[in-house]
Write a protein that holds these residues in place. Structure first.
Motif, PDB file in Angstrom:
ATOM      1  N   GLY A   1      53.833  57.722  62.548  1.00  0.00           N
ATOM      2  CA  GLY A   1      53.219  58.755  63.365  1.00  0.00           C
ATOM      3  C   GLY A   1      53.560  60.134  62.825  1.00  0.00           C
ATOM      4  O   GLY A   1      54.235  60.293  61.805  1.00  0.00           O
TER       5      GLY A   1
ATOM      6  N   LEU B   1      48.273  53.876  67.667  1.00  0.00           N
ATOM      7  CA  LEU B   1      46.948  53.922  67.063  1.00  0.00           C
ATOM      8  C   LEU B   1      45.835  53.673  68.071  1.00  0.00           C
ATOM      9  O   LEU B   1      46.036  53.060  69.116  1.00  0.00           O
TER      10      LEU B   1
ATOM     11  N   VAL C   1      50.976  52.609  60.456  1.00  0.00           N
ATOM     12  CA  VAL C   1      51.393  53.777  59.677  1.00  0.00           C
ATOM     13  C   VAL C   1      52.323  54.644  60.524  1.00  0.00           C
ATOM     14  O   VAL C   1      52.290  54.589  61.753  1.00  0.00           O
TER      15      VAL C   1
ATOM     16  N   SER D   1      59.072  57.259  63.698  1.00  0.00           N
ATOM     17  CA  SER D   1      58.494  56.145  64.444  1.00  0.00           C
ATOM     18  C   SER D   1      57.112  55.799  63.895  1.00  0.00           C
ATOM     19  O   SER D   1      56.441  56.627  63.284  1.00  0.00           O
ATOM     20  N   LEU D   2      56.713  54.579  64.188  1.00  0.00           N
ATOM     21  CA  LEU D   2      55.380  54.163  63.790  1.00  0.00           C
ATOM     22  C   LEU D   2      54.349  54.766  64.725  1.00  0.00           C
ATOM     23  O   LEU D   2      54.626  55.106  65.869  1.00  0.00           O
ATOM     24  N   SER D   3      53.157  54.854  64.210  1.00  0.00           N
ATOM     25  CA  SER D   3      52.121  55.555  64.939  1.00  0.00           C
ATOM     26  C   SER D   3      51.596  54.733  66.106  1.00  0.00           C
ATOM     27  O   SER D   3      51.574  53.507  66.079  1.00  0.00           O
TER      28      SER D   3
ATOM     29  N   LYS E   1      54.194  50.375  67.436  1.00  0.00           N
ATOM     30  CA  LYS E   1      55.264  49.683  66.719  1.00  0.00           C
ATOM     31  C   LYS E   1      54.896  48.236  66.409  1.00  0.00           C
ATOM     32  O   LYS E   1      55.689  47.317  66.625  1.00  0.00           O
TER      33      LYS E   1
END
Lengths: 144, 1100
Positions: B48, A17, B46, A13-15, A128
């Motif tokens: 995770g 942030l 980016v 998965s995307l971070s 996301k």
């Protein structure tokens, strides 16, 4: 007490942030010698969740200082939160946020800055995010 | 001029800090922190990070910048019962994460409701953001509501009067509700909704039964044909709410009127509220309405109770909402933000962290999903999957749930109620979401794990492997983790000879080959000696002991020395005055030799039957071929009690036996009495190590535990043949005959001969014994079975022999010998191993080792080494490479040293292989070596290129990618594809990162690691408290930066998970849930614990 060692790995998965900055190059519309009057910026994106995101947008003309854009009142995905233009979360659907300029902006080139910013109790969730495209609308004024 | 547009969809150029911003390409960026472009039209945040191991190990990483992590696969027949004690393969469970909630919107109106003031036309629009269409549109014209109930004024003349309210206000709200009900405006994809009707039990506002007289009925307008009879089909939507706690203390006289818009949808709906009816807050944020105030700026605050919603500060009666003049509040589930939702999708969690490595199960997942909005009927989805051995938990999820885009496709339910699944660390979520056309909720989910099959005892060769990870700890120790079982193995690696020493080390260099791991202290501390770690099947064909367990992980010295037990009792023939006496025999000695004056005297020798014939004869029983049994004076000397015995028999005696047998006939050969033969033996170990040859000795030393006399053998006469018989006994592999194996890696023995006159500088192979295959020699090169060892006894003795000396006959046959008619010069020790037999072999002393190693062309290469030199002293060679013999990865010595570049003030940091090139990284240079095929079939490494200013400071600064070897150097970032080097950090337009930034970024602790899943390389600045990481995307060839990767405490270098994700070890401050090695050696690991202890103590 000794530390533990654990194994970590990148996630599929995307971070999520808390800090992110994205600055474009200076776009000149194909001809840096022409002065343009900028009227609108469309940003097509998607983001998880709902509500106002912490992602804000700024611009600058010809390398001058950064200024905030202004949400288009008829657009549902550009919002003003704590006096800053923010993107609405889109529940992972690709949407277009429309921003305008706070004043008449004339110049040869323009650059955008997207960054995360939260004030007070604002939600910092930023997950996301996907940026599809940015579109500038301008009118050529003259050649100098 | 007409308006123009410029669209930018390509952000794939990444950052280019070293290029003037005006000269950037269209797709390049000035700054890109925590975003990454992995394709055109796709700039995202980016990736995770996640915890990849369920538990940690209590320890710390070494100081310094060493990589300290190594991943490899090992073939092993593995019954790892310890996996179950980790609580990560328990039966799967189901948790309901979110109960389905039906989407709805509540409208609350104060008693003093007054809607229509200037401007006279008010509008309110609720817009579905997800599906992009209006849900509800209300218009109220003030001019058309002048009388009685027309103006929606709920404000009673004085106190609250129900009939007044019914007539003047409730009716008005019902009429308002009908604006939608009568004229719905729905696009096709709209979600149907209706006003929720209220029941009498909920204090129906004005149900017909409550109408007690015509006036009331008339006031209610229920019979008023002008607005239509049977409003809402006599099902009313306005509910009176008298709730002091929520809305105000005087709710009896000032009740609140509630209407609920209810969607045919059990899930979240994101909507906006627009129009002129109310307070247009920032970009349409809209909470309430208070028309008769000049300052409509006060809105509901998130978290503030309803009664405190200040919509009209001028109200004279009370400050509570219910008494507000003209207040309307639109709320969803009490959360006062217009894009929050009222409604929630069903969400369940199927909890399963891991599955057993050696058990299979049938998994049955049952999902009941509602198929009508009222949740009265449901469909049932039955999913089944039986996992195979070797599969991971993700395979079970895929097998059960399958489907593209993570949607469950099944004939048992309609895709209108589509259920999706998403992986999380503890299992998968099952849910409906906005992509579900008609989400009505998931009623129930159950999971069953049945039909267990334990395959631990029937694993095939193809199933015998695991992905293991070694992590260096402090104090020269290492922990090993299994990806398959998600557990830290109870077997650790300890490089220390004195385990009480706990000083820090600067890291451990790992290296694996053929499934075995080796580890070396990079600081070359004297107390540390390189270790070998692997999984073994130690039960051998020719082994007299039954090993328990027969298979396990074992850790031993990488370069063991054969065990020697010096015989301390008895006298040698040389020491005995009666040389030919049977008493000149040392009990339990090691070898037998033929001395020139020997006679056939076997009486008294262990295994000998007194009075039996003392001759050897051929199998054809031809007496003419009988030979004399020769006296083994100066015999039975050995280094191992009942271990290795070598019987040397020159066929040179023509005399008759003392027991009257016929005279023997010498066998013709080329052995001569002036060319004595010395015998040596070496042990062969699993993992490719041969011990330094040891000369077989005779007799005991003058004192206990002293080496005996070196043996030397020669025939009595010239031109005869030599026979050799080798016996291996229990001591060789069985120690004291119990289960204590002297060295579990031992796989065989080699016997060497040195012909002292004809070729005194070489050893030549006589025979080799494999504890599984048998024996062979250069006489015919075929493996032959070892024989049971009788040696004249009627019962089997403790050993196996290259000739049986059977009990069936008292005769000894020369066919029981390997007979060499001439010195065997086919294969020397140097030919076989590339080493002088007098060299120390491998890293066999404390303080020896290497800093980097790799396998190239089936040979191991060790760089930056410390090893015993020719003079027996340990030498440090930072510029040197040791090359092993083919497939003998631990067999290196000072005579196999290569020095590509020396005396350059530098040292080797890493050895890497790219295609057919060997790359030697030093701190400041790179040397690329190729392979040259020699005429003799051997290969040699030749220097092809030396590139300066492209070295690395640690092995962590190099990673392998599908595109070539990637590394970061002070001068930039490079990749080598086997043919050419490309500097990725530099383009024709300039550097992609400014030189100044790179100088402050790059250092001793900078690392890089390839992520195959995301197809990029991450480059953290440091392995300790990192605050900046570059990301290089192979998709776009661009760099971006992030602050979100590799933060926190100390980390190791990088490897990859089984799915290609970059993986690393990191310290965490809190102890948390963890296991310790001592803990794990108990409970279910009882067998392993025993052996683990043994392994630690038997490092020979």
């Amino acid at each position: 007490m000794p530390n533990n060692i654990i194994l970590k790995a990148s996630s599929p998965s995307l971070s999520s942030l808390t800090e992110a900055v994205f600055i474009t190059k200076e776009y000149d519309g194909g001809d840096a010698s022409l002065k343009k009057s900028y009227s609108r910026v469309n940003v097509t994106y998607s983001m998880e969740g709902s509500g106002v995101s912490p992602l804000q947008i700024k611009y600058r003309i010809e390398g001058s200082s950064w200024k905030y854009l202004v949400p288009d009142p008829v657009n549902r995905y550009s919002v003003l939160k704590s006096s800053r233009p923010k993107f609405l979360r889109t529940h992972n659907h690709l949407k277009t946020a429309v921003f305008k300029f706070p004043e008449k902006e004339v110049g040869r080139s323009i650059s955008l800055k997207l960054e995360l910013s939260t004030i007070g109790q604002e939600s910092a969730d930023f997950e996301k995010f996907i940026l599809s495209d940015i579109t500038f609308t301008f009118r050529i004024i003259n050649r100098k | 001029m007409p308006k123009q547009q410029q669209s930018i969809r390509d952000f794939s150029g990444g950052i280019a800090d070293g290029v003037n911003t005006k000269d950037l390409k269209e797709n390049q960026l000035v700054e890109c922190k925590n975003f990454i472009a992995d394709g055109i039209g796709r700039l995202s945040t980016v990736p995770g990070t996640r915890e990849a191991s369920a538990v940690g190990v209590v320890s710390e990483l070494p100081e310094g910048n060493a990589k300290n992590i190594h991943g490899w696969t090992a073939d092993l027949a593995f019954e790892y019962t310890g996996q179950e004690s980790g609580n990560n393969i328990e039966a799967p469970t189901i948790t309901e994460v979110q109960v389905a909630k039906r989407a709805s919107i509540d409208f609350w109106h104060s008693t003093s409701y007054l809607m229509a003031l200037n401007p006279f036309v008010k509008s309110l629009v609720i817009h579905n953001i997800d599906r992009d269409h209006p849900v509800l549109t209300w218009l109220v014209e003030a001019n058309s509501y002048k009388n009685t109930y027309d103006n929606l004024d709920l404000n009673p003349p004085s106190a609250y009067d129900q009939s007044w309210a019914k007539g003047r206000s409730v009716k008005a709200l019902e009429v308002l509700a009908n604006q939608h009900t009568i004229n719905p405006v729905y696009p096709e994809n709209a979600i149907p909704w209706k006003w929720k009707t209220v029941s009498s039990s909920n204090k129906v506002s004005h149900a017909p039964s409550e109408m007690t007289n015509a006036t009331q009925e008339n006031n209610d307008g229920l019979t008023d044909s002008a607005v239509g009879a049977n409003l809402n089909g006599n099902r009313f939507v306005v509910e009176k709410v008298s709730d002091n706690a929520t809305w105000g203390s005087n709710s009896t006289t000032h009740p609140v009127w509630k209407m609920t818009l209810e969607f045919d949808y059990w899930g979240k709906i994101n909507y906006s509220i627009e129009g002129t009816w109310g307070i247009p807050r920032e970009n349409g944020i809209y909470y309430g309405y208070r028309p008769n105030t000049s300052n409509p700026s006060i809105v509901a605050t998130h978290g503030v109770s309803h009664r405190s919603i200040d919509l009209n500060s001028s109200n004279p009666t009370t400050s509570n909402f219910n008494s507000r003049n003209g207040a309307t509040f639109i709320v969803n589930n009490g959360i006062h933000e217009h894009t929050d939702v009222y409604g929630a999708y069903s969400k369940f969690s199927l909890n399963m962290v891991n599955i057993s490595y050696y058990k299979t199960h049938k998994y049955t997942l049952n999902i009941q999903v509602y198929k009508d909005v009222e949740q009265t009927t449901f469909d049932t989805i039955n999913l089944e999957y039986r996992n195979d051995l070797g599969e991971q938990v993700d395979d079970v999820f895929q097998g059960l749930l399958g489907g593209g885009e993570n949607r469950i496709i099944h004939s048992g339910y309609s895709q209108d109620q589509a259920i999706y699944w998403e992986r999380h660390d503890g299992g998968v979520y099952l849910f409906q979401n906005s992509d579900t056309e008609k989400p009505y909720g998931i009623k129930q989910v159950t999971i069953a794990r049945t039909q267990e099959v334990n395959a631990s005892s029937s694993l095939s060769d193809g199933e015998r492997y695991q992905h293991l990870v070694a992590i260096a700890n402090k104090s020269a120790q290492a922990s090993v983790y299994s990806m398959e079982t998600d557990n830290w193995l109870p077997w650790s690696i300890d490089l220390r000879e004195d385990t009480s020493v706990t000083t820090d080390n600067k890291g451990i260099s790992f290296f694996d080959v053929e499934g075995y791991l080796t580890a070396s202290c990079m600081a070359f501390k004297t107390n540390n000696i390189p270790q070998w770690f692997g999984y073994l099947d130690i039960n051998k064909t020719y082994c007299l002991a039954t090993m328990t367990p027969s298979t396990d992980f074992f850790s031993t010295k990488f370069s063991p020395t054969p065990y020697k037990q010096i015989v301390t009792t008895g006298l040698t023939a040389n020491q005995n005055s009666t040389n030919d006496s049977a008493s000149a025999v040392i009990t339990n000695s090691h070898q037998a030799v033929d001395w020139f004056s020997a006679e056939a005297v076997w009486s008294g020798v262990t295994g000998w039957i007194s009075g039996a014939a003392n001759s050897f004869k051929n199998l054809d029983d031809d007496d003419n071929n009988k030979i004399r049994v020769l006296r083994h004076s100066k015999s039975y000397i050995g280094s191992e009690s009942f271990g290795l015995r070598v019987f040397c028999q020159f066929f040179d005696d023509q005399n008759a036996g003392t027991n009257g047998t016929v005279a023997g006939v010498p066998m013709i050969g080329t052995f001569k009495k002036d060319n004595p033969v010395h015998f040596y033996y070496s042990y062969i170990y699993e993992g490719g190590y041969v011990s330094q040859p040891i000369r077989i000795s005779c007799g005991v030393g003058a004192t206990a535990n002293q080496e005996g006399f070196p043996s030397s053998f020669a025939p009595k006469s010239d031109s005869v043949s030599m026979g050799i018989n080798v016996v291996i006994g229990k001591q060789l592999i069985g120690g004291d005959g119990n289960n204590n194996i002297l060295n579990l890696r031992l796989k065989g023995v080699e016997i060497w001969a040195k012909y002292t006159k004809s070729d005194p500088s070489n050893l030549y192979l006589i025979t080799e014994i494999d504890l599984n295959k048998g024996y062979r020699s250069n006489l015919d090169r075929n493996w032959k079975s070892l024989s049971n060892y009788y040696f004249g006894s009627s019962s089997v003795q403790s050993g196996y022999s290259t000739g049986d000396f059977t009990a069936s006959s008292s005769d000894k046959y020369k066919t029981d010998y390997l007979i060499f008619s001439e010195p065997n010069l086919i294969e020397s020790f140097r030919n076989r191993y590339g080493l002088d037999y007098q060299d120390n072999i491998g890293f066999d002393q404390g303080g020896t080792g290497w800093k980097t190693a790799c396998v190239f062309n089936r040979k191991a290469f060790y760089g930056n080494i410390r090893i015993v030199g020719k003079d027996g002293k340990i030498e440090y060679k930072p510029d040197a490479i040791l090359k092993s013999a083919p497939s003998m990865y631990g067999t290196v010595g000072i005579s196999t040293m290569i020095e590509a570049t020396i005396n350059d003030g530098d040292e080797i940091v890493s050895l890497q292989v790219v295609g057919n090139k060997l790359m030697q990284f030093k701190k400041y240079s790179l040397t690329i070596m190729g392979i040259k095929q020699l005429e003799n079939g051997e290969t040699s490494e030749i220097i092809e290129q030396v590139i300066h200013h492209s070295g690395v400071l640690s092995e962590s600064q190099i990673c392998k990618t599908p595109y070539g070897l990637f590394w970061v150097s002070r001068s930039g970032i490079y990749i080598y594809n086997g043919q050419s080097i490309t500097k990725l950090s530099e383009t024709k337009n300039g550097n992609l990162m400014s030189k100044k930034d790179w100088e402050t970024f790059y250092g001793e602790r900078t690392m890089c690691g390839y992520d195959a899943y995301w197809n990029h390389v991450i480059i953290p600045r440091t392995n300790l408290n990192n605050n900046k990481t570059f990301i290089y995307s192979f998709n776009t060839g661009a760099f971006t930066t992030t602050t979100e990767q590799i933060n926190g405490l100390k980390t190791s270098g990088f490897i990859q998970t089984r799915t290609g994700h970059v993986m690393y070890a990191q310290e965490i401050a809190e102890a948390g849930s963890s296991i310790t090695k001592s803990q794990s050696n108990t409970s279910d690991h009882s067998a392993g614990a025993t052996n683990s202890t043994i392994n630690q103590n038997n490092t020979q």
